[in-house]
Design a protein around this motif. Structure first.
Motif, PDB file in Angstrom:
ATOM      1  N   ALA A   1      18.226 -28.051  27.591  1.00 63.36           N
ATOM      2  CA  ALA A   1      18.550 -28.717  26.374  1.00 63.36           C
ATOM      3  C   ALA A   1      18.879 -27.840  25.294  1.00 63.36           C
ATOM      4  O   ALA A   1      18.235 -26.807  25.286  1.00 63.36           O
ATOM      5  CB  ALA A   1      17.545 -29.651  25.978  1.00 63.36           C
TER       6      ALA A   1
ATOM      7  N   CYS B   1      23.857 -29.198  29.215  1.00 61.66           N
ATOM      8  CA  CYS B   1      23.699 -29.697  28.065  1.00 61.66           C
ATOM      9  C   CYS B   1      24.912 -29.245  27.150  1.00 61.66           C
ATOM     10  O   CYS B   1      25.248 -28.222  27.479  1.00 61.66           O
ATOM     11  CB  CYS B   1      22.346 -29.699  27.483  1.00 61.66           C
TER      12      CYS B   1
ATOM     13  N   GLN C   1      12.911 -30.432  27.249  1.00 60.41           N
ATOM     14  CA  GLN C   1      13.753 -30.913  26.047  1.00 60.41           C
ATOM     15  C   GLN C   1      13.077 -30.404  24.653  1.00 60.41           C
ATOM     16  O   GLN C   1      11.974 -29.932  24.763  1.00 60.41           O
ATOM     17  CB  GLN C   1      13.430 -32.525  26.211  1.00 60.41           C
TER      18      GLN C   1
END
Length: 188
Positions: A68, A31, A109
């Motif tokens: 994330a 990410c 996430q």
């Protein structure tokens, strides 16, 4: 996002490649997020790397796996990782896991919605952050702390304390404290 240990940044029609020669040794990138003007963070393996426009450095490691990154409206940066949900604001990290109410510490996430609500997707379902759910600080009591054996006279002052959250749920080692002296700014 690059593979084979090389990270490629595409910005303003230009491509910059970063690998071991340029100081990036993070491996597979999972990410990326621009966290401030000119600062980019990337998750690679168990670490968060920061690029300040010139060089890469490891900002934090030991997160199991970084999945994330999310920059929130208040300027904080949230990290979803195998070790939980981690928040960075003003140089301070605060972590949350199942002990703090997440369905699971494994967090895949994290996203902020249009209303400013923060959502986390964990291995055991979604979680919504309620920042006003527990505004009370831990109850803190002073305890007698012996002076260090190598302190001459009264040059060293040791202040001992212990705390407990209102709900008696948070382990003592997960409570966070700050301090200030003589009306100065609070510690981070």
């Amino acid at each position: 996002l690059g593979g084979n240990g090389v990270l490629e940044l595409h910005r303003e029609g230009k491509v910059q490649a970063f690998g071991p020669k340029e100081g990036f040794t993070g491996g597979r990138v999972t990410c990326l997020a621009e966290v401030a003007s000119g600062k980019i963070w990337c998750g690679a393996g168990d670490s968060i790397w920061e690029f300040d426009g010139k060089s890469w450095m490891v900002l934090r490691s030991g997160l199991d796996r970084v999945y994330a990154l999310e920059r929130a409206r208040d300027g904080s940066v949230w990290v979803a990782a195998g070790t939980g949900l981690h928040r960075h604001l003003d140089g301070v990290w605060v972590s949350a896991g199942s002990e703090e109410g997440l369905p699971s510490s494994v967090t895949y996430q994290v996203r902020e919605d249009r209303r400013g609500n923060l959502w986390a997707a964990t291995a055991r379902g979604l979680a919504l952050r309620y920042p006003t759910a527990d505004p009370d600080p831990p109850r803190t009591t002073l305890v007698r702390a012996p002076a260090p054996p190598d302190s001459p006279g009264n040059e060293v002052v040791t202040i001992g304390f212990r705390g407990q959250d209102k709900w008696k749920q948070t382990p003592a080692e997960r409570l966070l404290y700050s301090y200030r002296l003589d009306g100065a700014a609070w510690s981070l």
